[in-house]
Scaffold this motif. Structure first.
Motif, mmCIF file in Angstrom:
data_model
loop_
_atom_site.group_PDB
_atom_site.id
_atom_site.type_symbol
_atom_site.label_atom_id
_atom_site.label_comp_id
_atom_site.label_asym_id
_atom_site.label_seq_id
_atom_site.Cartn_x
_atom_site.Cartn_y
_atom_site.Cartn_z
ATOM 1 N N LYS A 262 0.836 -1.205 0.000
ATOM 2 C CA LYS A 262 0.000 0.000 0.000
ATOM 3 C C LYS A 262 0.866 1.249 0.000
ATOM 4 N N GLU A 263 1.957 1.212 0.794
ATOM 5 C CA GLU A 263 2.871 2.351 0.834
ATOM 6 C C GLU A 263 3.539 2.560 -0.520
ATOM 7 N N ASP A 264 3.916 1.463 -1.192
ATOM 8 C CA ASP A 264 4.530 1.567 -2.521
ATOM 9 C C ASP A 264 3.552 2.205 -3.504
ATOM 10 N N ASP A 265 2.268 1.757 -3.465
ATOM 11 C CA ASP A 265 1.256 2.313 -4.366
ATOM 12 C C ASP A 265 1.055 3.798 -4.108
ATOM 13 N N GLU A 266 1.009 4.166 -2.811
ATOM 14 C CA GLU A 266 0.814 5.571 -2.484
ATOM 15 C C GLU A 266 2.005 6.408 -2.940
ATOM 16 N N GLU A 267 3.217 5.836 -2.794
ATOM 17 C CA GLU A 267 4.419 6.549 -3.237
ATOM 18 C C GLU A 267 4.395 6.748 -4.749
ATOM 19 N N ASN A 268 4.008 5.692 -5.481
ATOM 20 C CA ASN A 268 3.924 5.802 -6.930
ATOM 21 C C ASN A 268 2.873 6.820 -7.338
ATOM 22 N N ASP A 269 1.738 6.856 -6.630
ATOM 23 C CA ASP A 269 0.695 7.823 -6.928
ATOM 24 C C ASP A 269 1.213 9.245 -6.771
ATOM 25 N N GLU A 270 1.975 9.483 -5.695
ATOM 26 C CA GLU A 270 2.520 10.816 -5.458
ATOM 27 C C GLU A 270 3.520 11.195 -6.543
ATOM 28 N N GLU A 271 4.363 10.242 -6.958
ATOM 29 C CA GLU A 271 5.324 10.515 -8.031
ATOM 30 C C GLU A 271 4.602 10.857 -9.326
ATOM 31 N N GLU A 272 3.544 10.089 -9.620
ATOM 32 C CA GLU A 272 2.785 10.318 -10.843
ATOM 33 C C GLU A 272 2.099 11.681 -10.806
ATOM 34 N N LYS A 273 1.506 12.030 -9.665
ATOM 35 C CA LYS A 273 0.827 13.321 -9.531
ATOM 36 C C LYS A 273 1.802 14.472 -9.712
ATOM 37 N N LEU A 274 2.978 14.351 -9.081
ATOM 38 C CA LEU A 274 3.994 15.407 -9.188
ATOM 39 C C LEU A 274 4.472 15.545 -10.625
ATOM 40 N N PHE A 275 4.705 14.410 -11.293
ATOM 41 C CA PHE A 275 5.138 14.428 -12.689
ATOM 42 C C PHE A 275 4.101 15.132 -13.568
ATOM 43 N N LYS A 276 2.839 14.771 -13.401
ATOM 44 C CA LYS A 276 1.778 15.345 -14.232
ATOM 45 C C LYS A 276 1.603 16.835 -13.964
ATOM 46 N N TYR A 277 1.695 17.219 -12.689
ATOM 47 C CA TYR A 277 1.542 18.636 -12.358
ATOM 48 C C TYR A 277 2.657 19.462 -13.000
ATOM 49 N N ASN A 278 3.898 19.016 -12.857
ATOM 50 C CA ASN A 278 5.023 19.751 -13.437
ATOM 51 C C ASN A 278 4.959 19.763 -14.956
ATOM 52 N N LEU A 279 4.422 18.699 -15.538
ATOM 53 C CA LEU A 279 4.211 18.668 -16.984
ATOM 54 C C LEU A 279 3.227 19.755 -17.384
ATOM 55 N N LEU A 280 2.136 19.894 -16.639
ATOM 56 C CA LEU A 280 1.134 20.934 -16.937
ATOM 57 C C LEU A 280 1.738 22.327 -16.807
ATOM 58 N N VAL A 281 2.583 22.524 -15.793
ATOM 59 C CA VAL A 281 3.215 23.831 -15.591
ATOM 60 C C VAL A 281 4.086 24.205 -16.787
ATOM 61 N N LEU A 282 4.911 23.265 -17.243
ATOM 62 C CA LEU A 282 5.811 23.564 -18.367
ATOM 63 C C LEU A 282 5.042 23.673 -19.680
ATOM 64 N N LEU A 283 3.972 22.900 -19.832
ATOM 65 C CA LEU A 283 3.124 23.052 -21.015
ATOM 66 C C LEU A 283 2.536 24.467 -21.065
ATOM 67 N N ALA A 284 2.142 24.977 -19.906
ATOM 68 C CA ALA A 284 1.592 26.328 -19.826
ATOM 69 C C ALA A 284 2.640 27.372 -20.209
ATOM 70 N N GLU A 285 3.877 27.155 -19.761
ATOM 71 C CA GLU A 285 4.945 28.110 -20.080
ATOM 72 C C GLU A 285 5.223 28.145 -21.583
ATOM 73 N N VAL A 286 5.206 26.988 -22.215
ATOM 74 C CA VAL A 286 5.413 26.940 -23.666
ATOM 75 C C VAL A 286 4.247 27.608 -24.389
ATOM 76 N N MET A 287 3.048 27.352 -23.929
ATOM 77 C CA MET A 287 1.859 27.904 -24.577
ATOM 78 C C MET A 287 1.805 29.425 -24.441
ATOM 79 N N LYS A 288 2.292 29.960 -23.324
ATOM 80 C CA LYS A 288 2.264 31.412 -23.101
ATOM 81 C C LYS A 288 3.433 32.140 -23.762
ATOM 82 N N ALA A 289 4.375 31.387 -24.312
ATOM 83 C CA ALA A 289 5.634 31.972 -24.784
ATOM 84 C C ALA A 289 5.444 33.079 -25.820
ATOM 85 N N ASP A 290 4.516 32.884 -26.762
ATOM 86 C CA ASP A 290 4.342 33.867 -27.828
ATOM 87 C C ASP A 290 3.279 34.912 -27.487
ATOM 88 N N GLY A 291 2.792 34.894 -26.258
ATOM 89 C CA GLY A 291 1.810 35.882 -25.832
ATOM 90 C C GLY A 291 0.416 35.646 -26.356
#
Length: 298
Positions: A61-90
């Motif tokens: 259960k701890e392994d699953d929860e750890e993997n869930d947190e890693e996946e959530k963090l990865f996806k969130y940071n992906l969304l942040v950088l996608l936003a930065e690329v999308m905003k680049a040209d104004g």
């Protein structure tokens, strides 16, 4: 009294009963005493097995929860950088937003999670984010293949309108530098990305089955017209070598990539990350086969 104490008490009492039975020559007391001993030993074994199962279940259960947190963090940071690329040209172009939505549909499989992720992305678009800090988190979390797959998702948005313009290039370069991707490595990743993009691995099309399945919004790769053909120069670029590289060095480069892109390395980041790494490995294998055949490498 705990279960362990009860078992200890039963063992002590039964042994005492056996001794008394033998001393007074009572066969019944001896039999009862042996019976209690056997029962107590059985209960002790069952108790130990149950504790072991509980420990293993808690660990899983701890392994699953750890993997869930890693996946959530990865996806969130992906969304942040996608936003930065999308905003680049104004400008918030519709085709770039469609590309982001496609990425969200690939990484978030249920409709409710997709809606939540899109809402989160819209909030991120209105927020000032520090690319340096985000990239540092990514570098701490991901190994090379995770960074590579994330970076290719950014390129997919930059190329969503088939116009990787001069305002987007500095942002992509900044992210590339912060992620520690060298110029040579970038050229290899870029070649791999373009081949995957050409084969439709960043474009989605709803399948007939998904339209009929209770309005399910999941989408799948459109593979109806896919024909994998890799030209020799493309193959060299994907492997990160040149036509002047020796056979032995090309073998080393291929082996290093085969280790780097093993899908198990991104298993904690979710099914889509695994799928993309698997496809990258397929393209690398195709490139290796092209170069190997062209050079006659055994």
């Amino acid at each position: 009294m705990t279960k362990r104490s009860l078992i200890a008490f039963l063992i002590f009492g039964s042994v005492f009963g056996i001794i008394l039975g033998l001393f007074f020559n009572s066969i019944y007391a001896t039999i009862v005493g042996f019976g209690i001993v056997l029962f107590a030993v059985y209960e002790k074994k069952e108790s130990d097995n149950n504790e072991k199962d509980t420990f293993n279940n808690d660990a899983n259960k701890e392994d699953d929860e750890e993997n869930d947190e890693e996946e959530k963090l990865f996806k969130y940071n992906l969304l942040v950088l996608l936003a930065e690329v999308m905003k680049a040209d104004g400008k918030l172009k519709s085709r770039e937003l469609d590309s982001v939505k496609s990425t969200i549909r690939r990484y978030y499989r249920s409709e409710s999670k997709q809606k939540a992720a899109l809402k989160q992305f819209q909030l991120i678009l209105k927020t000032r984010n520090n690319i340096h800090d985000v990239c540092n988190i990514i570098n701490d979390q991901l190994d090379d293949v995770g960074v590579t797959e994330l970076f290719m998702e950014l390129l997919a948005v930059a190329y969503a309108d088939d116009d990787f313009n001069d305002k987007e290039k500095p942002v992509i370069k900044q992210i590339r530098n912060q992620l520690g991707i060298s110029t040579q490595e970038y050229q290899r990743i870029y070649a791999l990305f373009m081949k995957k993009r050409q084969d439709g691995y960043y474009r989605y099309k709803k399948t007939e089955q998904s339209r009929k399945s209770n309005g399910n919004q999941n989408e799948s790769y459109d593979q109806t017209t896919r024909v994998i053909t890799i030209k020799e120069q493309e193959a060299y670029n994907i492997l990160g070598v040149s036509e002047n590289t020796s056979d032995e060095e090309i073998k080393k480069a291929y082996r290093a990539l085969a280790i780097m892109y093993h899908p198990d390395k991104v298993s904690s980041l979710g099914d889509e990350a695994v799928r993309q790494a698997t496809e990258s490995m397929k393209q690398i294998n195709q490139a290796w086969n092209v170069v190997k055949e062209a050079r006659g490498i055994k």
